[in-house]
Design an enzyme around this catalytic site. Sequence first.
Site, mmCIF file in Angstrom:
data_model
loop_
_atom_site.group_PDB
_atom_site.id
_atom_site.type_symbol
_atom_site.label_atom_id
_atom_site.label_comp_id
_atom_site.label_asym_id
_atom_site.label_seq_id
_atom_site.Cartn_x
_atom_site.Cartn_y
_atom_site.Cartn_z
ATOM 1 N N ARG A 53 0.802 -1.228 0.000
ATOM 2 C CA ARG A 53 0.000 0.000 0.000
ATOM 3 C C ARG A 53 0.836 1.280 0.000
ATOM 4 N NH1 ARG A 53 -2.720 -3.830 1.587
ATOM 5 N NH2 ARG A 53 -0.841 -4.264 2.743
ATOM 6 N N THR A 54 1.803 1.356 0.903
ATOM 7 C CA THR A 54 2.509 2.630 1.067
ATOM 8 C C THR A 54 3.264 2.996 -0.205
ATOM 9 O OG1 THR A 54 2.698 2.129 3.413
ATOM 10 C CG2 THR A 54 4.071 3.915 2.582
ATOM 11 N N LYS A 81 25.444 -4.151 -3.481
ATOM 12 C CA LYS A 81 26.906 -4.309 -3.656
ATOM 13 C C LYS A 81 27.677 -3.736 -2.477
ATOM 14 C CE LYS A 81 26.549 -3.373 -8.636
ATOM 15 N NZ LYS A 81 26.924 -2.359 -9.637
ATOM 16 N N ARG A 102 11.570 4.062 3.156
ATOM 17 C CA ARG A 102 11.160 3.058 4.146
ATOM 18 C C ARG A 102 12.368 2.209 4.475
ATOM 19 N NH1 ARG A 102 6.111 -1.009 4.347
ATOM 20 N NH2 ARG A 102 5.203 0.950 5.054
ATOM 21 N N HIS A 130 5.571 5.884 11.561
ATOM 22 C CA HIS A 130 4.972 5.722 10.232
ATOM 23 C C HIS A 130 3.950 6.879 10.107
ATOM 24 C CE1 HIS A 130 3.603 4.085 6.583
ATOM 25 N NE2 HIS A 130 3.349 2.847 6.927
#
Length: 304
Positions: A53-54, A81, A102, A130
Site C-alpha cells: 500500500r505505502t 553491492k 522506508r 509511520h
Amino acid sequence: MSWLNRDVININDFSKEELEYLFSIADKFIDIKYKEILKGKIIANLFLEPSTRTRISFEVAAKRLGADVVNVTGEYSSIKKGESLYDTLKMLDTYCDLIIIRSPIEGSAQFAADVCDNPVINAGDGTLNHPTQAMIDLYTIKNVFSRIDNLNIGVYGDLKYGRAVISFIMAISKYNNKIYAISPQQLKLREEVKDELLSRGVKIEEFSSLDQVISELDVLYVTRLQKERFADLAEYEKVRGSYRVDIKSLEKSKPHLIVMHPLPRVEELTYDLDKTSKQAYFRQAKYGIPLRMALLSLILGAEI
Ligand code: NCD
C-alpha cells in the site's frame, strides 16, 4: 510552520491545525483522477523493506498529479553491492525532487533528511514511526465520524513493535479520546511510549482481552504481529495466534463500531468481516491516495 519543502519524519511534529489543513486539501483530491500540478517533478521511492500500500499509493498519488516516480529497492540497487545509505541518498537527492524512504532501521528517515537538501518523507522506519499512515488513519476517522475527538479507541495486537499502531496512538492522542490498549502481556506498549503518553496527560488504559472492553469502543484498530521485528523466533511462536478478531468477537460491540487495520493482515483479522458495515480497513487504504496527493502537493508547492 509552512508545509512547503517540509520533511515528514514523526507524527508528533505536526499540530492539529496543520493536520486539519492537510485533511482539507485531501478532501479536494478525493474524486480527482488526474490533475497535472506536479508535472516535471521526480519523486524517489526508496524502499528497503517490503510494502504494498505505502509504496504503491505514493506512486499512484504522484502519477495522478503528473509527477514521475523512480522506485529504488535494496535488492536491485548498489546497496546490494555494499554502497552506503549515505551515498545512495546523495544520488537520489541529486536526481530527484523529493525522497520517500522506508527502512527497518530506526532513525533512517531523520538521517535521510539530514543528508538531503530536498524534502524527505518517512514511509516507515523501524518500530516507532509511520507518520503518513497515522495521517491516513485520522483522516479515515474524520470521514466516518465527522469528528476526531470524544471517541473510545481500542488498539489491539502487537503494540510493542507495530510502528503503524504506535504512530496512530500518538496521533489520536492529540485529540480528546480515551485509548484502550489491548494486547497479550508480551506485546504491551513499551515503557518509553507509555511514559510519553502519560507525560502528555493522555487517557490510556491497558487490557489483556478484547472481550473486557469491546462493548465500549467506537473504533477498534487491529495490528499484525510484527514477525520480522522479533530477535528470537521462538518468542514469536509463543505469541503467534494469541489474538484474533472475527465476527463473533464483535458480538457485543456498538452498532457503529468500525474496525481499522493498516494492513497487511495475516491471522489476526478474519475475512468474514469484509462484507460487514464494521469493515473500515479498505476504506482506510483508499484514503491513502487523496491524503498522499495532498501531502506531495503541499510539500512540493503545487498550485492546488
Ligand atoms: C504497516 C507497516 O509497514 O508498518 N503497513 C503499512 O504501511 N500499511 C503495518 C504492518 O506492516 O503491519
